[in-house]
Design a protein around this motif. Sequence first.
Motif, short mmCIF file in Angstrom:
data_model
loop_
_atom_site.label_atom_id
_atom_site.label_comp_id
_atom_site.label_asym_id
_atom_site.label_seq_id
_atom_site.Cartn_x
_atom_site.Cartn_y
_atom_site.Cartn_z
N LYS A 1 -5.53 -0.10 0.78
CA LYS A 1 -6.45 0.08 1.91
C LYS A 1 -7.50 1.14 1.63
CE LYS A 1 -3.19 1.29 4.82
NZ LYS A 1 -2.59 1.71 6.09
N LYS B 1 -18.54 4.91 -8.59
CA LYS B 1 -17.39 5.38 -7.80
C LYS B 1 -16.11 5.16 -8.57
CE LYS B 1 -14.68 4.51 -3.65
NZ LYS B 1 -14.62 4.06 -2.26
N SER C 1 0.88 -1.18 0.00
CA SER C 1 0.00 0.00 0.00
C SER C 1 0.91 1.23 0.00
CB SER C 1 -0.87 -0.02 1.26
OG SER C 1 -1.18 1.28 1.68
N THR C 2 0.62 2.19 -0.83
CA THR C 2 1.48 3.39 -0.87
C THR C 2 1.39 4.15 0.47
OG1 THR C 2 -0.31 4.57 -2.01
CG2 THR C 2 1.48 3.72 -3.38
N GLN D 1 -1.02 -2.24 -6.19
CA GLN D 1 -0.95 -2.45 -4.74
C GLN D 1 -1.49 -3.84 -4.43
OE1 GLN D 1 -1.66 1.61 -2.43
NE2 GLN D 1 -3.47 1.04 -3.55
N ARG E 1 -11.22 3.03 3.57
CA ARG E 1 -11.65 3.42 4.91
C ARG E 1 -12.38 2.27 5.60
NH1 ARG E 1 -12.46 9.09 5.90
NH2 ARG E 1 -14.55 8.65 6.64
N PHE F 1 -8.84 -1.70 -0.98
CA PHE F 1 -9.06 -0.91 -2.21
C PHE F 1 -8.47 -1.70 -3.37
CE2 PHE F 1 -8.10 2.27 -5.45
CZ PHE F 1 -9.33 2.91 -5.53
N MET G 1 -1.80 6.60 -5.40
CA MET G 1 -0.81 7.60 -4.97
C MET G 1 -0.97 7.96 -3.50
SD MET G 1 -2.34 11.18 -6.57
CE MET G 1 -1.79 12.31 -5.28
#
Length: 230
Positions: free
Chosen positions: A41, A104, A14-15, A37, A43, A48, A58
């Motif tokens: 991640k 989305k 994960s960045t 990734q 929320r 994600f 990013m």
Amino acid sequence: MNPITLITLRTVDSTNTYAKQNIKALTLPTLIIADKQTSGKGRYGKSFYSPDKTGLYMTLLFEASYNCELITPAAAVAVCNTLEGYKIKPQIKWVNDIYIDSLKVCGILAECFFSNGKKYIALGIGINLTTSEFPTDIPNPGSINIDCNKIELASKISEHFFLLTDAKTILSEYKKRLFVIGKDVTYTKNSTEYSATVKGINSLCNLIVCRSDGIEETLSSGEISVKMRL
Ligand code: BTN
């Protein structure tokens, strides 16, 4: 402000995690971009979806210097400003999602953390660029489908973000693109589900709703996930 240092990675878990793990070695502000990734991640502990090359993943890492409550709204406005430059009309779903035509296309995860007594923000932004197939458990996913250079897109978002320092401007630009106002939503608080109509947002970008029992409530994004029919 110092110029933004760019780090591009092929694959990372994960960045945001990379940013937090490497804080001591990085010159800030830093923009970290990965092609893929493996544990992106979202929320509320969600993941994600971050497949290879078809999205922008990013993290902008910087020392926290102003009102942290408005970082996510400012990031949403920065993403919208940037996409509008590509003739796209994005809308914001409170608090951290960007939609196009009811799908989305982008999520934002701002993580605040401390290192050596200083406060930092890992501002993660994920945009589906050309992803065409999504896992079935992701509700209403979409892609922006524009031909763009990822580094240029991420740099523009970062530049827009750092220009947004005035709370009034952030909130008015945010409200302009917020599509939940006047809509019916449901949310769960203390294990009870409520139906409500959205009235607006306050100066901290909390959501003001009027419940079906007539009671007005102010919802903070840290506590509540709001569901709405699109
Ligand atoms: C959400 O939809 O709830 C937020 C998604 C945030 C995704 C981005 S992708 C880059 C950065 N790294 C992560 O692990 N997450 C954020």
